[in-house]
Design a protein around this motif. Structure first.
Motif, PDB file in Angstrom:
ATOM      1  N   HIS A  73       0.804  -1.209   0.004  1.00  0.00           N
ATOM      2  CA  HIS A  73       0.076  -0.135  -0.002  1.00  0.00           C
ATOM      3  C   HIS A  73       1.008   1.272   0.087  1.00  0.00           C
ATOM      4  N   ARG A  77       1.310   3.937  -3.047  1.00  0.00           N
ATOM      5  CA  ARG A  77       1.125   5.410  -2.898  1.00  0.00           C
ATOM      6  C   ARG A  77       2.193   6.132  -3.316  1.00  0.00           C
ATOM      7  N   GLN A  90      -5.623  12.274  -0.963  1.00  0.00           N
ATOM      8  CA  GLN A  90      -6.907  11.786  -1.169  1.00  0.00           C
ATOM      9  C   GLN A  90      -7.291  11.326  -2.723  1.00  0.00           C
ATOM     10  N   ASP A  93      -5.031   7.925  -2.632  1.00  0.00           N
ATOM     11  CA  ASP A  93      -5.314   6.812  -1.528  1.00  0.00           C
ATOM     12  C   ASP A  93      -6.845   6.242  -1.758  1.00  0.00           C
TER      13      ASP A  93
END
Length: 131
Positions: A73, A77, A90, A93
């Motif tokens: 993860h 990102r 955001q 994500d």
């Protein structure tokens, strides 16, 4: 090795690790995860110590549906940020953005045999040097 077929490379690594007494099924086949998507102006390569608790096989298969485990993860990102000019957090994500980013990267494990949560720097160094 530049002219070597991809399968030949893994066959040689399998034999190399077998000669070291390792089960070649535990090799993590890394590299460009999706060659058809690794063609942007920005190319991302993650160099890792080894694949933690991965039973072996193609890393692209593990990550085909997006990130698994916390480390992936984070890597997804980072990749999404680098590949997309660092948009707002955001915006990257989410599973779609992270999966898309993982499909556009390359990964090289210095130690091709899967490991555990920790590995000695000396061990990683030895594998990186010999491979």
């Amino acid at each position: 090795m530049a002219n070597m077929e991809h399968g030949d490379l893994w066959a040689r690594w399998s034999q190399h690790y077998r000669n070291l007494g390792h089960d070649p099924k535990r090799i993590t086949q890394d590299g460009i995860l999706h060659p058809e998507k690794f063609n942007s102006d920005r190319r991302v390569l993650f160099i890792l110590k080894d694949s933690n608790n991965f039973p072996g096989g193609k890393l692209a298969d593990l990550l085909k549906n997006g990130p698994v485990h916390a480390m992936w993860h984070v890597a997804a990102r980072w990749a999404a940020g680098i590949l997309n000019g660092f948009p707002e957090f955001q915006d990257i994500d989410n599973r779609r953005a992270m999966t898309e980013a993982l499909h556009q990267i390359a990964v090289v494990n210095l130690k091709k045999i899967t490991g555990g949560a920790g590995v000695s720097p000396a061990v990683v160094n030895a594998y990186a040097h010999q491979d």
